[in-house]
Motif scaffolding. Structure first.
Motif, PDB file in Angstrom:
ATOM      1  N   GLU A 232      67.445 102.475  27.415  1.00  0.00           N
ATOM      2  CA  GLU A 232      68.594 102.298  26.537  1.00  0.00           C
ATOM      3  C   GLU A 232      69.441 101.094  26.966  1.00  0.00           C
ATOM      4  N   ALA A 233      69.829 101.060  28.234  1.00  0.00           N
ATOM      5  CA  ALA A 233      70.715  99.996  28.709  1.00  0.00           C
ATOM      6  C   ALA A 233      70.474  99.748  30.184  1.00  0.00           C
ATOM      7  N   VAL A 234      70.978  98.616  30.644  1.00  0.00           N
ATOM      8  CA  VAL A 234      70.863  98.242  32.053  1.00  0.00           C
ATOM      9  C   VAL A 234      72.255  98.001  32.595  1.00  0.00           C
ATOM     10  N   TYR A 235      72.498  98.493  33.790  1.00  0.00           N
ATOM     11  CA  TYR A 235      73.760  98.306  34.489  1.00  0.00           C
ATOM     12  C   TYR A 235      73.529  97.372  35.659  1.00  0.00           C
ATOM     13  N   VAL A 236      74.423  96.409  35.819  1.00  0.00           N
ATOM     14  CA  VAL A 236      74.286  95.428  36.886  1.00  0.00           C
ATOM     15  C   VAL A 236      75.350  95.645  37.947  1.00  0.00           C
ATOM     16  N   ASP A 237      75.047  95.194  39.155  1.00  0.00           N
ATOM     17  CA  ASP A 237      76.007  95.203  40.248  1.00  0.00           C
ATOM     18  C   ASP A 237      77.071  94.168  39.903  1.00  0.00           C
ATOM     19  N   THR A 238      78.332  94.565  39.887  1.00  0.00           N
ATOM     20  CA  THR A 238      79.398  93.659  39.461  1.00  0.00           C
ATOM     21  C   THR A 238      79.617  92.507  40.431  1.00  0.00           C
ATOM     22  N   THR A 239      79.159  92.629  41.655  1.00  0.00           N
ATOM     23  CA  THR A 239      79.340  91.531  42.606  1.00  0.00           C
ATOM     24  C   THR A 239      78.191  90.538  42.595  1.00  0.00           C
ATOM     25  N   THR A 240      76.991  90.964  42.194  1.00  0.00           N
ATOM     26  CA  THR A 240      75.822  90.085  42.237  1.00  0.00           C
ATOM     27  C   THR A 240      75.225  89.800  40.866  1.00  0.00           C
ATOM     28  N   ASP A 241      75.579  90.581  39.852  1.00  0.00           N
ATOM     29  CA  ASP A 241      75.021  90.482  38.500  1.00  0.00           C
ATOM     30  C   ASP A 241      73.520  90.774  38.471  1.00  0.00           C
TER      31      ASP A 241
ATOM     32  N   TRP B 253      63.669  94.518  26.673  1.00  0.00           N
ATOM     33  CA  TRP B 253      62.990  95.750  27.089  1.00  0.00           C
ATOM     34  C   TRP B 253      63.627  97.002  26.504  1.00  0.00           C
ATOM     35  N   ARG B 254      64.781  96.868  25.876  1.00  0.00           N
ATOM     36  CA  ARG B 254      65.428  98.032  25.284  1.00  0.00           C
ATOM     37  C   ARG B 254      64.497  98.682  24.272  1.00  0.00           C
ATOM     38  N   GLY B 255      64.348 100.001  24.369  1.00  0.00           N
ATOM     39  CA  GLY B 255      63.481 100.750  23.473  1.00  0.00           C
ATOM     40  C   GLY B 255      62.074 100.954  24.004  1.00  0.00           C
ATOM     41  N   HIS B 256      61.732 100.291  25.107  1.00  0.00           N
ATOM     42  CA  HIS B 256      60.402 100.474  25.705  1.00  0.00           C
ATOM     43  C   HIS B 256      60.378 101.748  26.550  1.00  0.00           C
ATOM     44  N   ASP B 257      59.189 102.264  26.786  1.00  0.00           N
ATOM     45  CA  ASP B 257      59.034 103.448  27.627  1.00  0.00           C
ATOM     46  C   ASP B 257      59.428 103.142  29.066  1.00  0.00           C
TER      47      ASP B 257
ATOM     48  N   THR C 206      65.551  99.505  41.563  1.00  0.00           N
ATOM     49  CA  THR C 206      65.012  98.922  42.779  1.00  0.00           C
ATOM     50  C   THR C 206      63.490  98.847  42.685  1.00  0.00           C
ATOM     51  N   ASP C 207      62.943  97.650  42.833  1.00  0.00           N
ATOM     52  CA  ASP C 207      61.494  97.409  42.792  1.00  0.00           C
ATOM     53  C   ASP C 207      60.819  97.884  41.506  1.00  0.00           C
ATOM     54  N   ALA C 208      61.568  97.977  40.414  1.00  0.00           N
ATOM     55  CA  ALA C 208      60.955  98.321  39.122  1.00  0.00           C
ATOM     56  C   ALA C 208      60.052  97.169  38.684  1.00  0.00           C
ATOM     57  N   THR C 209      59.018  97.505  37.948  1.00  0.00           N
ATOM     58  CA  THR C 209      58.092  96.499  37.428  1.00  0.00           C
ATOM     59  C   THR C 209      57.871  96.731  35.947  1.00  0.00           C
ATOM     60  N   VAL C 210      57.429  95.690  35.275  1.00  0.00           N
ATOM     61  CA  VAL C 210      57.150  95.824  33.849  1.00  0.00           C
ATOM     62  C   VAL C 210      55.661  95.707  33.611  1.00  0.00           C
ATOM     63  N   GLY C 211      55.210  96.404  32.600  1.00  0.00           N
ATOM     64  CA  GLY C 211      53.826  96.338  32.159  1.00  0.00           C
ATOM     65  C   GLY C 211      53.840  96.164  30.663  1.00  0.00           C
ATOM     66  N   PRO C 212      52.695  96.212  30.040  1.00  0.00           N
ATOM     67  CA  PRO C 212      52.667  96.044  28.584  1.00  0.00           C
ATOM     68  C   PRO C 212      53.362  97.205  27.872  1.00  0.00           C
ATOM     69  N   GLY C 213      54.603  96.984  27.461  1.00  0.00           N
ATOM     70  CA  GLY C 213      55.345  97.992  26.717  1.00  0.00           C
ATOM     71  C   GLY C 213      56.042  99.050  27.540  1.00  0.00           C
ATOM     72  N   TYR C 214      56.106  98.879  28.864  1.00  0.00           N
ATOM     73  CA  TYR C 214      56.797  99.887  29.680  1.00  0.00           C
ATOM     74  C   TYR C 214      57.496  99.248  30.878  1.00  0.00           C
ATOM     75  N   LEU C 215      58.446  99.999  31.391  1.00  0.00           N
ATOM     76  CA  LEU C 215      59.154  99.662  32.625  1.00  0.00           C
ATOM     77  C   LEU C 215      58.827 100.771  33.608  1.00  0.00           C
ATOM     78  N   LYS C 216      58.238 100.422  34.749  1.00  0.00           N
ATOM     79  CA  LYS C 216      57.858 101.433  35.741  1.00  0.00           C
ATOM     80  C   LYS C 216      58.879 101.444  36.870  1.00  0.00           C
ATOM     81  N   VAL C 217      59.419 102.640  37.160  1.00  0.00           N
ATOM     82  CA  VAL C 217      60.389 102.813  38.241  1.00  0.00           C
ATOM     83  C   VAL C 217      59.722 103.551  39.399  1.00  0.00           C
ATOM     84  N   LEU C 218      60.321 103.462  40.558  1.00  0.00           N
ATOM     85  CA  LEU C 218      59.736 104.059  41.760  1.00  0.00           C
ATOM     86  C   LEU C 218      60.121 105.517  41.983  1.00  0.00           C
ATOM     87  N   TRP C 219      60.729 106.123  41.013  1.00  0.00           N
ATOM     88  CA  TRP C 219      61.247 107.479  41.179  1.00  0.00           C
ATOM     89  C   TRP C 219      60.410 108.458  40.374  1.00  0.00           C
TER      90      TRP C 219
END
Length: 118
Positions: free
Chosen positions: A27-36, A10-14, A59-72
């Motif tokens: 650009e990048a994704v950060y994970v919780d170090t205790t749960t990955d 998904w890197r580079g997608h809207d 949290t509750d992000a979803t993917v669509g064709p060519g994008y990542l949708k966030v709840l914010w």
């Protein structure tokens, strides 16, 4: 939510808000170090001569064709703490990122950081 194993694809997608307004580019994704589990993403925003990376919860992000949708909302995300394109988030700044979105921050049992870049 998307599968964490596929996140590099998904890197580079809207990245868009709930109204599908473009916020920036993943650009990048950060994970919780205790749960990955993916917790935050950095999104490239700004003009070509003045780009920066902002943090947005996944949290509750979803993917669509060519994008990542966030709840914010786009404005809230654009006002979030940021770093330079080649920067790194210092451990002492992590609580500020969580606070911006009204999220609780806690370190691991041994005091380790909550976020790790993947």
């Amino acid at each position: 939510m998307f599968d964490a194993d596929d996140i590099r694809e998904w890197r580079g997608h809207d990245v868009v808000d709930t109204e599908k307004r473009k916020i920036g580019t993943l650009e990048a994704v950060y994970v919780d170090t205790t749960t990955d589990v993916p917790v935050f993403a950095t999104v490239t925003v700004g003009m070509p001569t003045k780009r920066r990376l902002i943090f947005v919860p996944l949290t509750d992000a979803t993917v669509g064709p060519g994008y990542l949708k966030v709840l914010w909302d786009k404005k809230l995300v654009k006002d979030a703490p940021s770093i330079d394109l080649d920067g790194e988030l210092p451990a002492e700044d992590e609580p500020r990122v969580f606070s911006h979105y009204g999220l609780a921050y806690k370190t691991g049992a041994a005091g380790e950081r909550q976020l790790a870049r993947r």
